[in-house]
Scaffold this active site. Structure first.
Site, mmCIF file in Angstrom:
data_model
loop_
_atom_site.group_PDB
_atom_site.id
_atom_site.type_symbol
_atom_site.label_atom_id
_atom_site.label_comp_id
_atom_site.label_asym_id
_atom_site.label_seq_id
_atom_site.Cartn_x
_atom_site.Cartn_y
_atom_site.Cartn_z
ATOM 1 N N LYS A 26 -35.250 100.049 47.145
ATOM 2 C CA LYS A 26 -35.497 98.600 47.255
ATOM 3 C C LYS A 26 -36.127 98.254 48.608
ATOM 4 O O LYS A 26 -37.107 97.528 48.681
ATOM 5 C CB LYS A 26 -34.188 97.803 47.108
ATOM 6 N N ARG A 101 -25.781 90.377 44.281
ATOM 7 C CA ARG A 101 -25.142 91.614 43.788
ATOM 8 C C ARG A 101 -23.961 91.342 42.885
ATOM 9 O O ARG A 101 -23.287 92.281 42.459
ATOM 10 C CB ARG A 101 -24.631 92.440 44.958
ATOM 11 N N ARG A 140 -31.294 110.328 54.192
ATOM 12 C CA ARG A 140 -31.906 109.242 54.977
ATOM 13 C C ARG A 140 -31.460 109.309 56.440
ATOM 14 O O ARG A 140 -30.298 109.518 56.743
ATOM 15 C CB ARG A 140 -31.500 107.889 54.395
ATOM 16 N N ARG A 173 -26.692 106.514 58.557
ATOM 17 C CA ARG A 173 -25.814 105.368 58.304
ATOM 18 C C ARG A 173 -24.450 105.887 57.874
ATOM 19 O O ARG A 173 -24.361 106.814 57.085
ATOM 20 C CB ARG A 173 -26.421 104.507 57.181
ATOM 21 N N ARG A 184 -20.163 103.319 46.659
ATOM 22 C CA ARG A 184 -21.242 102.325 46.537
ATOM 23 C C ARG A 184 -21.831 102.362 45.125
ATOM 24 O O ARG A 184 -22.155 101.317 44.557
ATOM 25 C CB ARG A 184 -22.345 102.610 47.568
HETATM 26 P P1 AP5 Z 1 -34.345 102.746 50.567
HETATM 27 O O1 AP5 Z 1 -35.677 102.123 50.310
HETATM 28 O O2 AP5 Z 1 -33.684 102.487 51.869
HETATM 29 O O3 AP5 Z 1 -33.380 102.388 49.366
HETATM 30 P P2 AP5 Z 1 -32.517 101.091 49.117
HETATM 31 O O4 AP5 Z 1 -32.489 100.849 47.641
HETATM 32 O O5 AP5 Z 1 -32.972 99.942 49.969
HETATM 33 O O6 AP5 Z 1 -31.119 101.658 49.585
HETATM 34 P P3 AP5 Z 1 -29.997 101.077 50.533
HETATM 35 O O7 AP5 Z 1 -29.020 102.185 50.687
HETATM 36 O O8 AP5 Z 1 -30.534 100.479 51.786
HETATM 37 O O9 AP5 Z 1 -29.463 99.944 49.628
HETATM 38 P P4 AP5 Z 1 -28.041 99.406 49.515
HETATM 39 O O10 AP5 Z 1 -28.291 98.382 48.504
HETATM 40 O O11 AP5 Z 1 -26.915 100.286 49.216
HETATM 41 O O12 AP5 Z 1 -27.717 99.051 51.024
HETATM 42 P P5 AP5 Z 1 -27.844 97.679 51.816
HETATM 43 O O13 AP5 Z 1 -28.349 98.009 53.135
HETATM 44 O O14 AP5 Z 1 -28.527 96.638 51.005
HETATM 45 O O15 AP5 Z 1 -34.516 104.328 50.324
HETATM 46 C C1 AP5 Z 1 -33.449 105.237 50.563
HETATM 47 C C2 AP5 Z 1 -34.015 106.568 51.127
HETATM 48 O O16 AP5 Z 1 -34.890 107.160 50.156
HETATM 49 C C3 AP5 Z 1 -34.876 106.397 52.388
HETATM 50 O O17 AP5 Z 1 -34.711 107.518 53.208
HETATM 51 C C4 AP5 Z 1 -36.330 106.325 51.860
HETATM 52 O O18 AP5 Z 1 -37.254 106.786 52.806
HETATM 53 C C5 AP5 Z 1 -36.235 107.267 50.668
HETATM 54 N N1 AP5 Z 1 -37.110 106.842 49.569
HETATM 55 C C6 AP5 Z 1 -37.271 105.574 49.111
HETATM 56 N N2 AP5 Z 1 -38.116 105.557 48.052
HETATM 57 C C7 AP5 Z 1 -38.472 106.870 47.855
HETATM 58 C C8 AP5 Z 1 -39.323 107.519 46.899
HETATM 59 N N3 AP5 Z 1 -39.946 106.810 45.945
HETATM 60 N N4 AP5 Z 1 -39.445 108.859 46.977
HETATM 61 C C9 AP5 Z 1 -38.805 109.576 47.941
HETATM 62 N N5 AP5 Z 1 -37.997 109.014 48.878
HETATM 63 C C10 AP5 Z 1 -37.822 107.673 48.822
HETATM 64 O O19 AP5 Z 1 -26.293 97.246 51.891
HETATM 65 C C11 AP5 Z 1 -25.375 97.947 52.677
HETATM 66 C C12 AP5 Z 1 -23.989 97.306 52.548
HETATM 67 O O20 AP5 Z 1 -24.036 95.940 52.992
HETATM 68 C C13 AP5 Z 1 -23.425 97.223 51.130
HETATM 69 O O21 AP5 Z 1 -22.788 98.429 50.731
HETATM 70 C C14 AP5 Z 1 -22.452 96.061 51.283
HETATM 71 O O22 AP5 Z 1 -21.275 96.447 51.931
HETATM 72 C C15 AP5 Z 1 -23.196 95.109 52.188
HETATM 73 N N6 AP5 Z 1 -24.050 94.164 51.446
HETATM 74 C C16 AP5 Z 1 -25.409 94.072 51.471
HETATM 75 N N7 AP5 Z 1 -25.833 93.100 50.656
HETATM 76 C C17 AP5 Z 1 -24.722 92.553 50.103
HETATM 77 C C18 AP5 Z 1 -24.512 91.516 49.154
HETATM 78 N N8 AP5 Z 1 -25.531 90.823 48.610
HETATM 79 N N9 AP5 Z 1 -23.229 91.233 48.821
HETATM 80 C C19 AP5 Z 1 -22.179 91.884 49.353
HETATM 81 N N10 AP5 Z 1 -22.315 92.884 50.247
HETATM 82 C C20 AP5 Z 1 -23.585 93.218 50.620
#
Ligand code: AP5
Length: 235
Positions: A26, A101, A140, A173, A184
């Protein structure tokens, strides 16, 4: 696709939610869309990590949930996103990355967008196979200074553990460790997947495969954006 890859296009409006499991890509895709279409990426994960880093009241409250891979309570998240959407730079649209979410968050977003008179154009779900997702999360690494994103296998830095851009150390992270990843993914399945039906019933859900290389996924996303005519283009 309209225009070359390096051109950014000014759109009249683009209100998008990116939905998908942790690690599906994402953030990567939101950055590419944001650069190309000139609309801000709003990542609730990034906003929370910034709050945590600055030890704000929100950051202190969120810390324990994030560390366990659980969701931060809905009322905190809805207030955070309401403040950000009513802030600067969102007049011409936004890409929400990681929000909503839960169904309660989706209802909260509906209310905010009704007040802004800015209905959602598209909820785009990115899907990938679980083994790929786990490999992406475990590999990552991020720069502790500039935040640039690397992957040990798919996008390694030139020098092990050091950022190509600014020379600072890379870190993993805390929630990208195996046990928390498992939680997660469970939380995603139980609390976020019901949003698929919520948005599908409204006819604004699109799906794209996230299994391919980032630019290939991005090309497929651009094709969807153009097909649904989310915006009139102003080059
Ligand atoms: P990346 O693009 O970072 O993936 P992502 O889907 O953004 O993954 P995240 O882990 O950041 O999402 P998340 O939803 O768990 O975490 P968030 O920070 O929102 O890609 C991942 C890796 O793969 C990278 O190394 C990238 O380079 C690689 N990659 C990407 N695409 C690729 C491809 N096509 N091919 C090869 N490699 C690729 O949330 C963290 C925490 O915050 C949550 O657990 C929760 O506690 C809290 N939180 C955040 N939002 C909320 C909410 N709305 N409500 C409640 N709690 C929340």
């Amino acid at each position: 696709m309209a225009g070359g890859r390096n051109n950014s296009l000014k759109v009249l409006s683009m209100h998008i939610v990116l939905l998908g499991s942790p690690g599906v890509g994402k953030g990567t895709q939101a950055r590419l869309i944001s650069q190309r279409y000139n609309v801000p990426q709003i990542s609730t994960g990034d906003l929370l990590r910034e709050a945590l880093c600055n030890s704000t009241p929100l950051g202190l409250k969120a810390k324990k949930y994030m560390g366990r891979g659980e969701l931060v309570p809905d009322e905190l998240m809805i207030a955070l996103i309401e403040e950000r959407l009513n802030g600067q730079g969102t007049k011409d649209g936004f890409i929400l990355d990681g929000f909503p979410r839960t169904i309660a968050q989706a209802r909260g977003l509906d209310r905010i967008l009704r007040q802004m008179k800015s209905p959602l154009d598209l909820v785009l779900e990115i899907e990938a196979t679980p083994s790929i997702i786990i490999r992406r999360l475990e590999g990552r690494r991020l720069c502790q200074n500039c935040g640039k994103d690397y992957h040990l296998v798919y996008h390694p830095p030139r020098e092990n553990g050091v950022c190509d851009e600014c020379g600072s150390r890379l870190y993993q992270r805390k929630d990208d460790r195996a046990r928390t990843i498992k939680n997660r993914l469970r939380v995603y399945r139980d609390q976020t997947l019901p949003l698929r039906e919520y948005y599908s019933e409204r006819g604004i859900l699109g799906t794209v495969s996230g299994n391919e290389l980032p630019l290939e996924v991005f090309g497929n996303i651009c094709a969807i954006l153009e097909k649904i005519e989310v915006a009139g283009y102003r080059v």
